[in-house]
Enzyme design. Structure first.
Site, PDB file in Angstrom:
ATOM      1  N   THR A  44      19.096 -24.037  20.891  1.00 25.30           N
ATOM      2  CA  THR A  44      19.663 -24.799  21.999  1.00 25.30           C
ATOM      3  C   THR A  44      20.796 -25.661  21.464  1.00 25.30           C
ATOM      4  O   THR A  44      20.947 -25.855  20.258  1.00 25.30           O
ATOM      5  CB  THR A  44      18.612 -25.704  22.656  1.00 25.30           C
ATOM      6  OG1 THR A  44      18.160 -26.649  21.676  1.00 25.30           O
ATOM      7  CG2 THR A  44      17.427 -24.917  23.161  1.00 25.30           C
ATOM      8  N   ILE A 106      16.204 -28.210  18.398  1.00 25.03           N
ATOM      9  CA  ILE A 106      16.699 -29.310  19.215  1.00 25.03           C
ATOM     10  C   ILE A 106      17.734 -30.050  18.386  1.00 25.03           C
ATOM     11  O   ILE A 106      17.531 -30.288  17.186  1.00 25.03           O
ATOM     12  CB  ILE A 106      15.562 -30.241  19.682  1.00 25.03           C
ATOM     13  CG1 ILE A 106      16.080 -31.300  20.651  1.00 25.03           C
ATOM     14  CG2 ILE A 106      14.830 -30.877  18.502  1.00 25.03           C
ATOM     15  CD1 ILE A 106      14.982 -32.087  21.359  1.00 25.03           C
ATOM     16  N   ILE A 137      15.220 -29.118  13.608  1.00 24.74           N
ATOM     17  CA  ILE A 137      16.176 -30.139  14.030  1.00 24.74           C
ATOM     18  C   ILE A 137      17.572 -29.671  13.638  1.00 24.74           C
ATOM     19  O   ILE A 137      17.848 -29.402  12.468  1.00 24.74           O
ATOM     20  CB  ILE A 137      15.871 -31.492  13.373  1.00 24.74           C
ATOM     21  CG1 ILE A 137      14.401 -31.900  13.614  1.00 24.74           C
ATOM     22  CG2 ILE A 137      16.834 -32.550  13.904  1.00 24.74           C
ATOM     23  CD1 ILE A 137      13.986 -31.984  15.054  1.00 24.74           C
ATOM     24  N   LYS A 138      18.454 -29.578  14.633  1.00 27.83           N
ATOM     25  CA  LYS A 138      19.813 -29.105  14.376  1.00 27.83           C
ATOM     26  C   LYS A 138      20.704 -30.265  13.943  1.00 27.83           C
ATOM     27  O   LYS A 138      20.810 -31.280  14.636  1.00 27.83           O
ATOM     28  CB  LYS A 138      20.410 -28.441  15.630  1.00 27.83           C
ATOM     29  CG  LYS A 138      19.809 -27.092  15.939  1.00 27.83           C
ATOM     30  CD  LYS A 138      20.455 -26.444  17.154  1.00 27.83           C
ATOM     31  CE  LYS A 138      21.738 -25.734  16.812  1.00 27.83           C
ATOM     32  NZ  LYS A 138      22.246 -24.940  17.974  1.00 27.83           N
ATOM     33  N   ILE A 139      21.337 -30.068  12.788  1.00 24.54           N
ATOM     34  CA  ILE A 139      22.257 -31.058  12.221  1.00 24.54           C
ATOM     35  C   ILE A 139      23.569 -30.351  11.920  1.00 24.54           C
ATOM     36  O   ILE A 139      23.568 -29.301  11.269  1.00 24.54           O
ATOM     37  CB  ILE A 139      21.681 -31.680  10.931  1.00 24.54           C
ATOM     38  CG1 ILE A 139      20.394 -32.435  11.241  1.00 24.54           C
ATOM     39  CG2 ILE A 139      22.699 -32.606  10.272  1.00 24.54           C
ATOM     40  CD1 ILE A 139      19.688 -32.991  10.005  1.00 24.54           C
TER      41      ILE A 139
END
Length: 362
Positions: A44, A106, A137-139
């Site tokens: 996402t 996310i 966790i998207k970074i």
């Protein structure tokens, strides 16, 4: 089971869906994709959630229950709920793949892309808020994001590194991942619980490079740079995760950070609608696709020649593109800035939409 998508999965490609919404979860659509279309994960981003939250009233009950909180806080809870519910759907896949698949991402707020400390803090917050072991966790892979990736991995949180355009930055991302694993090991963490993917963007590279090639009269090279870039990326991955440095971590249970092909929907109608799927086959990679691309491959796609061992081919193409007068360093800088700006714009639209919805509910 769709036989074409199964053939792609059998070739070693993990098929993830680049979309998520509450309607998709509650209608059974996502469960159907898992059961019938070999989908084993979801990604996402702020643009996807902006579209989801602006369509229909599926989020109204939760928004009402949240009450008069800041819109940014409400968004975190709305998105985390969708991601948590999707994680539960993928739990069997997560278990059967030993944690490599069955993942749902996310993303930290795009406005934090240039703020290391705030990114680290929000990565931990989102991880706790979703509360599922199969969340990623998207970074973003900005220069400021690199130390945040290291710190988040060191804390034992699995990460999807996003917005990678160049092989040089990809090498820095892999180094950040290994540094995080080394810190996690020093702190006594279980390395086998930590996973990561590195999202290498594809079609956006061709869009930018093609326009420059046309401008210098070399349209004959159009449509080649993105796949050449992916070949180099896969070669770099094989080198780094075949190194002595990683071997020492692997002996302690560490996992390879898998390449993930993102932005795989074809943007140029002159190209095949399955180009960035068929031509990006390799064992142990992820391809995250919009549903339109997934359906197109399921209808008429064929896995192409595997990418392994073809880095020299990729280098030759990019050298030719550079010789034609295209500044690839500038291309990568433009794409990274555009990527951050586009997600920030989507986030602002999302905040405005939720603020308006909250006002209507009051």
């Amino acid at each position: 089971m769709n036989t074409r998508l199964k053939a792609l999965a059998d070739a070693g490609v993990s098929i993830w869906l680049d979309d998520l919404s509450r309607e998709r979860i509650e209608s059974g659509n996502l469960a159907g994709l898992i059961q019938n279309d070999s989908v084993v994960g979801v990604t996402t981003n702020p643009t996807i959630f902006a579209a989801a939250l602006s369509s229909g009233d599926a989020y109204t009950p939760q928004l009402t229950a949240l009450g008069d909180v800041p819109a940014s806080e409400a968004i975190k809870h709305l998105c985390a709920t969708d991601v948590r519910n999707a994680c539960e759907l993928f739990e069997p896949t997560f278990r059967s793949s030993h944690g490599f698949d069955g993942r749902v991402s996310i993303e930290v707020e795009p406005g934090l892309a240039r703020d290391t400390g705030a990114t680290i803090a929000q990565a931990a917050e989102l991880h706790a808020l979703v509360g599922r072991r199969n969340v990623l966790i998207k970074i973003p892979a900005t220069l400021e994001g690199l130390p945040a990736i290291t710190a988040t991995i060191a804390a034992g949180i699995s990460v999807n590194v996003t917005l990678i355009f160049s092989v040089e930055r990809y090498r820095a991302v892999m180094d950040a991942y290994l540094a995080g694993l080394e810190q996690a090991a020093a702190a006594g963490r279980e390395l086998s619980d930590i996973h990561s993917v590195a999202s290498f963007f594809i079609s956006r590279v061709d869009v930018e490079v093609d326009s420059r090639l046309v401008a210098v009269g070399r349209a004959d090279l159009a449509g080649k740079a993105a796949i050449a870039n992916a070949k180099l990326a896969l070669g770099a991955s094989a080198e780094v995760f075949g190194s002595v440095r990683f071997a020492a971590l692997s002996a302690q249970g560490a996992n390879v950070q898998r390449p993930l092909w993102a932005s795989t929907g074809t943007k140029n109608p002159a190209y095949s609608d399955t180009l960035y799927v068929s031509e990006l086959v390799a064992s142990g990679v992820v391809n995250t696709m919009p549903e339109k691309t997934l359906r197109a491959f399921g209808d008429h796609g064929e896995p192409g020649v595997p990418l392994e061992g073809r880095a020299a081919e990729g280098r030759a193409v990019l050298d030719e593109v550079s010789a034609a007068g295209v500044d690839l360093d500038d291309v990568n800088a433009v794409l990274e800035n555009e990527g951050v700006e586009k997600f920030a714009k989507s986030w602002d639209e999302l905040v405005a939409s939720v603020t308006s919805a909250q006002a209507a509910l009051r």
